[in-house]
Design an enzyme around this catalytic site. Structure first.
Site, PDB file in Angstrom:
ATOM      1  N   TYR A 124       0.969  -1.154  -0.102  1.00  0.00           N
ATOM      2  CA  TYR A 124      -0.120   0.157   0.137  1.00  0.00           C
ATOM      3  C   TYR A 124       0.798   1.094   0.032  1.00  0.00           C
ATOM      4  CZ  TYR A 124      -3.985   2.978   0.832  1.00  0.00           C
ATOM      5  OH  TYR A 124      -4.815   3.890   0.592  1.00  0.00           O
ATOM      6  N   PHE A 172      -7.380  20.070 -24.733  1.00  0.00           N
ATOM      7  CA  PHE A 172      -8.115  18.792 -24.931  1.00  0.00           C
ATOM      8  C   PHE A 172      -9.481  18.972 -24.113  1.00  0.00           C
ATOM      9  CE2 PHE A 172      -8.666  14.294 -23.444  1.00  0.00           C
ATOM     10  CZ  PHE A 172      -8.791  13.793 -24.696  1.00  0.00           C
ATOM     11  N   ASP A 173     -10.255  17.860 -24.674  1.00  0.00           N
ATOM     12  CA  ASP A 173     -11.875  18.154 -24.102  1.00  0.00           C
ATOM     13  C   ASP A 173     -11.537  17.770 -22.461  1.00  0.00           C
ATOM     14  OD1 ASP A 173     -11.593  16.997 -26.586  1.00  0.00           O
ATOM     15  OD2 ASP A 173     -13.014  15.562 -26.282  1.00  0.00           O
ATOM     16  N   ASP A 184       0.718  20.114 -21.038  1.00  0.00           N
ATOM     17  CA  ASP A 184      -0.228  18.993 -20.766  1.00  0.00           C
ATOM     18  C   ASP A 184       0.515  17.922 -21.927  1.00  0.00           C
ATOM     19  OD1 ASP A 184      -2.071  17.082 -21.403  1.00  0.00           O
ATOM     20  OD2 ASP A 184      -3.635  18.486 -22.056  1.00  0.00           O
ATOM     21  N   ALA A 240       0.842  14.854 -22.885  1.00  0.00           N
ATOM     22  CA  ALA A 240       0.467  13.433 -23.195  1.00  0.00           C
ATOM     23  C   ALA A 240       1.276  12.798 -24.193  1.00  0.00           C
ATOM     24  CB  ALA A 240      -0.863  13.140 -23.425  1.00  0.00           C
ATOM     25  N   LYS A 274      -0.865   7.608 -23.608  1.00  0.00           N
ATOM     26  CA  LYS A 274      -0.241   7.690 -24.871  1.00  0.00           C
ATOM     27  C   LYS A 274       1.149   7.456 -25.069  1.00  0.00           C
ATOM     28  CE  LYS A 274      -4.309  10.201 -24.618  1.00  0.00           C
ATOM     29  NZ  LYS A 274      -4.881  11.048 -23.776  1.00  0.00           N
ATOM     30  N   HIS A 314     -22.036  12.928 -28.226  1.00  0.00           N
ATOM     31  CA  HIS A 314     -21.505  12.120 -29.164  1.00  0.00           C
ATOM     32  C   HIS A 314     -21.365  10.367 -28.671  1.00  0.00           C
ATOM     33  CE1 HIS A 314     -18.436  13.825 -26.736  1.00  0.00           C
ATOM     34  NE2 HIS A 314     -17.710  12.876 -27.096  1.00  0.00           N
TER      35      HIS A 314
HETATM   36  C1  LIG Z   1      -5.585  11.756 -23.345  1.00  0.00           C
HETATM   37  C2  LIG Z   1      -5.532  13.228 -22.972  1.00  0.00           C
HETATM   38  C3  LIG Z   1      -5.787  14.040 -22.026  1.00  0.00           C
HETATM   39  C4  LIG Z   1      -6.573  13.037 -20.556  1.00  0.00           C
HETATM   40  O1  LIG Z   1      -5.933  12.082 -20.498  1.00  0.00           O
HETATM   41  P1  LIG Z   1      -6.737  10.681 -19.819  1.00  0.00           P
HETATM   42  O2  LIG Z   1      -5.735   9.593 -19.616  1.00  0.00           O
HETATM   43  O3  LIG Z   1      -7.731  10.200 -21.118  1.00  0.00           O
HETATM   44  O4  LIG Z   1      -7.675  10.931 -18.756  1.00  0.00           O
HETATM   45  C5  LIG Z   1      -5.465  15.134 -21.501  1.00  0.00           C
HETATM   46  N1  LIG Z   1      -4.979  15.895 -22.375  1.00  0.00           N
HETATM   47  C6  LIG Z   1      -4.526  15.513 -23.447  1.00  0.00           C
HETATM   48  C7  LIG Z   1      -3.500  16.135 -24.672  1.00  0.00           C
HETATM   49  C8  LIG Z   1      -4.763  13.956 -24.009  1.00  0.00           C
HETATM   50  O5  LIG Z   1      -4.438  13.627 -25.117  1.00  0.00           O
END
Ligand SMILES: *Cc1c(COP(=O)(O)O)cnc(C)c1O
Length: 462
Positions: free
Chosen positions: A75, A127-128, A218, A220, A261, A454
């Site tokens: 843990y 990103f969304d 950000d 990824a 990613k 969607h």
């Molecule tokens: C995928 C992504 C996120 C969110 O990450 P999750 O692992 O899906 O929660 C944030 N910003 C970017 C640019 C992404 O591609």
């Protein structure tokens, strides 16, 4: 020919295979009817080649799988946590880090610490989920990407770059006390996986310094971005991918990362901070416990952290990146040769088909790229995703459908998962669709959910 001009061969061999099956045409019709003509609602077993997303859909290496077997599921104080901490320090140069269950977990921990009510978060293009977390924390996301990003045919090499003049004007106009922080997304996912140049990141840092604003990444797709910088940006060709990554992260105060990613794992994320950000790190640490879990696991199993630590190193290998980015580009080039209009230049993780232009006989109110996703599945068993008018939703005040300039179909390529033969199959599907392109009909909603429509909408042919 010497050492150059070889065809791109995958820099790995396949040790485990997962059989996939293509349903017959009549089975595909039944499956799609059951799914209300929404490919999101298909079972994955009904899909032959799945290009819905590159998030968490990649293949791990033998080294990562071996790492899964040395998971320490304590843990507190798991050895895999310390391995991941070392990876974060080595690769990004950040001394403070927290694991999270995925990227949005990191956003949820960090953003309320930085955002004050109604204040702005300018970025290249959010990103969304990032935009959603900015808004949930009371802030307002603003996209200030260069104008070229909105022109599908512009070959500008760094379409993810921030419009520096627009950023300065925005800060001056609103006043710097109205800005919470600046966020740079690398690569720019919502803009088509387009890269940000190191020169642009340096300029954003100068502005952040001038106005005393925090600057976060950000990140990824940090390694795909570094690869584009090495290949396209003047003066960067001699640097290693690792050096370029370090330079980017040096310019920021911290980062959120979805490891689904470029972490090369199926689940995981992280939040990390640069030297000098210890106080913010301590606050994030306190929030992590109730939101994600104890500070040495953050919603992950020990084995997940080990796989991530190993993936973060592997993803920087140039042979891997050349094949990864090259495979996506090859798919794009073959589609262009087949007469299919796509976003140029091809981004790092996906090819975006211009559905609105290719099916120009379908009015935008009848969702051309959604119609294309339906026909693509029926024709071939390939699943792709609309990034256009359905995704844009309705205007919150007027209730009218928002009509974005771009109505696209995204073909997202998972990492190390499909071969070029699979990609050729996708191209062949488009060739066959082209033969009956003008007969493809638009669609209308049969059921329209109020939010995030969607995912669960159902459609009927218009
Ligand atoms: C995928 C992504 C996120 C969110 O990450 P999750 O692992 O899906 O929660 C944030 N910003 C970017 C640019 C992404 O591609």
């Amino acid at each position: 020919m010497g050492e150059s001009n070889w065809p791109q061969a995958e820099p790995y061999r396949i040790k485990v295979v997962e059989p996939i099956r293509r349903l017959s045409r009549s089975e595909r019709e039944q499956a799609l009817d059951r799914a209300g003509l929404n490919p999101f609602l298909l079972k994955s077993d009904e899909v032959f080649i799945d290009l819905l997303t590159d998030s968490g859909t990649g293949a791990m290496s033998d080294n990562q799988w071996a790492g899964m077997m040395v998971g320490d599921e304590s843990y507190a104080g798991s050895r895999n946590y310390y391995n991941l901490e070392k990876a974060v320090r080595d690769i990004f140069g950040y001394p403070f880090f927290l694991p999270t269950h995925q990227g949005r977990g990191a956003e949820n921990v960090l953003f309320p610490l930085l955002i004050e009510k109604n204040k702005y978060v300018p970025g290249n293009m959010h990103f969304d989920t990032t935009k959603a977390h900015i808004e949930m924390a009371g802030g307002r996301g603003v996209n200030l990407v260069r104008q070229e990003a909105y022109d599908l045919n512009s070959e500008y090499p760094f379409k993810g770059d921030m419009d520096i003049e627009a950023l300065v004007n925005f800060i001056e106009e609103k006043g710097k006390e109205q800005i919470s922080f600046i966020l740079m997304t690398i690569t720019c996912n919502s803009g088509g996986g387009q890269p940000v140049s190191l020169g642009n990141m340096q300029k954003v840092r100068e502005i952040a310094n001038k106005y005393a604003l925090p600057l976060f990444l950000d990140a990824a797709r940090f390694s795909e971005n570094a690869y584009f910088v090495k290949k396209r940006e003047q003066g960067q060709a001699e640097k290693s991918i690792g050096e370029i990554i370090r330079e980017f992260f040096c310019l920021a105060d911290g980062c959120t990362i979805s490891a689904k990613k470029d972490g090369l794992v199926n689940i995981g994320g992280l939040l990390a901070f640069a030297e000098g950000q210890e106080e913010l790190f301590q606050q994030a640490r306190e929030r992590l416990v109730p939101l994600e879990g104890f500070v040495t696991y953050g919603g992950l199993a020990g084995r997940d952290m080990e796989a991530m630590a190993r993936g973060l190193y592997e993803v920087q290998e140039e042979a891997y990146l050349a094949q990864r980015v090259g495979q996506v580009e090859r798919l794009g080039k073959k589609l262009i040769a087949a007469g299919v209009p796509i976003q140029k230049p091809v981004g790092g993780h996906a090819v975006f088909v211009d559905g609105k232009t290719w099916l120009s006989h379908i009015p935008q109110e009848q969702f051309p790229s959604q119609a294309l996703s339906i026909e693509l599945y029926l024709e071939s068993g390939v699943r792709a995703v609309e990034v256009g008018t359905i995704l844009a939703g309705r205007h919150p005040e007027t209730g009218e459908n928002i009509m974005p300039d771009l109505d696209l179909l995204r073909l997202t390529v998972p990492r190390r998962t499909y071969t070029d033969n699979h990609m050729d199959f996708v191209v062949e599907a488009f060739r066959r669709l082209d033969a009956r392109r003008e007969k493809i009909k638009g669609v209308r909603f049969a059921y329209e959910p109020k939010i995030l429509r969607h995912f669960t909408a159902r459609f009927a042919r218009a």
